[in-house]
Motif scaffolding. Structure first.
Motif, PDB file in Angstrom:
ATOM      1  N   PHE A  88      32.487 102.570  73.812  1.00  0.00           N
ATOM      2  CA  PHE A  88      32.660 101.167  74.174  1.00  0.00           C
ATOM      3  C   PHE A  88      32.868 100.307  72.929  1.00  0.00           C
ATOM      4  CE2 PHE A  88      30.867  96.941  75.337  1.00  0.00           C
ATOM      5  CZ  PHE A  88      31.865  96.581  76.223  1.00  0.00           C
ATOM      6  N   VAL A  89      32.121 100.589  71.868  1.00  0.00           N
ATOM      7  CA  VAL A  89      32.292  99.856  70.615  1.00  0.00           C
ATOM      8  C   VAL A  89      33.700 100.080  70.074  1.00  0.00           C
ATOM      9  CG1 VAL A  89      31.569  99.698  68.213  1.00  0.00           C
ATOM     10  CG2 VAL A  89      29.855  99.838  70.021  1.00  0.00           C
ATOM     11  N   GLN A  90      34.175 101.314  70.132  1.00  0.00           N
ATOM     12  CA  GLN A  90      35.542 101.606  69.683  1.00  0.00           C
ATOM     13  C   GLN A  90      36.569 100.830  70.497  1.00  0.00           C
ATOM     14  OE1 GLN A  90      36.321 105.855  69.456  1.00  0.00           O
ATOM     15  NE2 GLN A  90      34.303 106.242  68.577  1.00  0.00           N
ATOM     16  N   ASP A  91      36.329 100.750  71.813  1.00  0.00           N
ATOM     17  CA  ASP A  91      37.243  99.990  72.672  1.00  0.00           C
ATOM     18  C   ASP A  91      37.229  98.509  72.303  1.00  0.00           C
ATOM     19  OD1 ASP A  91      38.333 102.017  74.206  1.00  0.00           O
ATOM     20  OD2 ASP A  91      36.766 101.933  75.726  1.00  0.00           O
ATOM     21  N   MET A  92      36.051  97.968  72.005  1.00  0.00           N
ATOM     22  CA  MET A  92      35.963  96.552  71.624  1.00  0.00           C
ATOM     23  C   MET A  92      36.727  96.280  70.332  1.00  0.00           C
ATOM     24  SD  MET A  92      32.168  95.124  72.575  1.00  0.00           S
ATOM     25  CE  MET A  92      31.255  96.303  71.564  1.00  0.00           C
ATOM     26  N   LEU A  93      36.548  97.171  69.358  1.00  0.00           N
ATOM     27  CA  LEU A  93      37.236  96.996  68.084  1.00  0.00           C
ATOM     28  C   LEU A  93      38.746  97.063  68.261  1.00  0.00           C
ATOM     29  CD1 LEU A  93      34.942  99.141  65.754  1.00  0.00           C
ATOM     30  CD2 LEU A  93      35.105  96.643  65.841  1.00  0.00           C
ATOM     31  N   ALA A  94      39.188  98.041  69.081  1.00  0.00           N
ATOM     32  CA  ALA A  94      40.622  98.190  69.317  1.00  0.00           C
ATOM     33  C   ALA A  94      41.179  96.993  70.083  1.00  0.00           C
ATOM     34  CB  ALA A  94      40.889  99.488  70.078  1.00  0.00           C
ATOM     35  N   ALA A  95      40.420  96.512  71.071  1.00  0.00           N
ATOM     36  CA  ALA A  95      40.890  95.389  71.889  1.00  0.00           C
ATOM     37  C   ALA A  95      40.955  94.097  71.091  1.00  0.00           C
ATOM     38  CB  ALA A  95      39.982  95.222  73.100  1.00  0.00           C
ATOM     39  N   SER A  96      40.103  93.981  70.067  1.00  0.00           N
ATOM     40  CA  SER A  96      40.128  92.773  69.241  1.00  0.00           C
ATOM     41  C   SER A  96      41.409  92.681  68.422  1.00  0.00           C
ATOM     42  CB  SER A  96      38.921  92.751  68.308  1.00  0.00           C
ATOM     43  OG  SER A  96      39.001  93.794  67.345  1.00  0.00           O
ATOM     44  N   LYS A  97      42.091  93.828  68.265  1.00  0.00           N
ATOM     45  CA  LYS A  97      43.346  93.869  67.512  1.00  0.00           C
ATOM     46  C   LYS A  97      44.563  93.939  68.425  1.00  0.00           C
ATOM     47  CE  LYS A  97      40.956  96.402  63.834  1.00  0.00           C
ATOM     48  NZ  LYS A  97      40.877  97.684  63.094  1.00  0.00           N
TER      49      LYS A  97
END
Length: 260
Positions: A209-218
């Motif tokens: 989920f953290v990886q998804d958040m980081l990716a979605a922020s970009k």
């Protein structure tokens, strides 16, 4: 700006799940980007099920499936007296059962299409029902049994798939003081391979989920990890709800509601 939501939730009925999905799908009209909605189902991230799902092709055509769940939900369990688990239809069978259905679906890689079930209420300290026996069929034609007792004197959690070329079995246990799952794989050569996987599904799902958040922020169009999707959680609920509906109809076959 990217909006992200992490939700761990169990719905009491597929109609509520459909309503929630409809609201979620309307979000692009309200926000610049569609929020990421992650359902916290750790069984889909447990290494034992992830690795076993890769081995399933090696057992040939599936012949039958057994899921045996003998829980230990008694007064010594911290969740025993939680009021909300007692205030919806299905009680602990639905609350706990979604995890075991998630493990089953993850393992076999095929959707459950229909069920025929009988449930009973034996332990009056638990909300009804407290045990259920179900015959289910997968979309690939294979049939299996799902047997679940909420509270048992001899706790056991076992998933077993027998095929034309071998068998795969996942069972909860303890190894070197660590709790997790023992995976047994028997192939055509008759040899049995064993490997123990300690629990880490919760950690793995949160990391994803953290990886998804980081990716979605970009990237506002980032597609989240499919195993965390709301639809997967809704499909688990739909199977349990179909089992409960079948039981209310004295075991009559019930089709499992399909989600897109």
């Amino acid at each position: 700006m990217v909006y992200l939501i992490s939700v761990t939730i169990i719905f009491s009925a597929t109609t509520e799940a459909e309503t929630a999905l409809s609201v979620y799908n309307s979000f692009p009209n309200q926000f610049p980007y569609k929020p990421i909605w992650a359902v916290g189902e750790n069984y889909r991230f447990e290494p034992a099920f992830v690795e076993s799902s890769k081995l399933i092709k090696d057992i040939g055509d599936m012949m039958h499936i057994q899921v045996i769940i003998e829980g230990s939900m008694n007064s010594s369990n911290p969740y025993f007296n939680s009021s909300w688990r007692r205030n919806f239809v299905g009680g602990f069978v639905l609350d706990m059962g979604v995890h075991f259905i998630a493990g089953l679906r993850m393992l076999v890689g095929s959707e459950i299409t229909s069920v025929s079930s009988i449930s009973r209420h034996v332990d009056m300290a638990l909300p009804p029902p407290d045990n259920i026996c179900s015959l289910f069929q997968l979309e690939n034609g294979c049939a299996g049994v799902f047997v679940f007792a909420v509270n048992s004197r001899s706790p056991k959690l076992l998933w077993r798939v027998d095929g034309t070329k071998g068998t795969i079995e996942v069972e909860r246990g303890v190894d070197s003081g660590k709790h997790g799952y023992q995976v047994l794989f028997s192939g055509e050569n008759g040899q049995c391979q064993k490997k123990f996987y300690p629990f880490c599904g919760v950690n793995e799902e949160l990391k994803m989920f953290v990886q998804d958040m980081l990716a979605a922020s970009k990237d506002g169009d980032h597609e989240a990890e499919p195993r965390s999707s709301y639809v997967e959680g809704a499909r688990d609920v739909a199977v349990l709800e179909a089992m409960l509906e079948s039981s209310a109809k004295q075991g009559a076959p019930v089709q499992v509601k399909r989600f897109p």
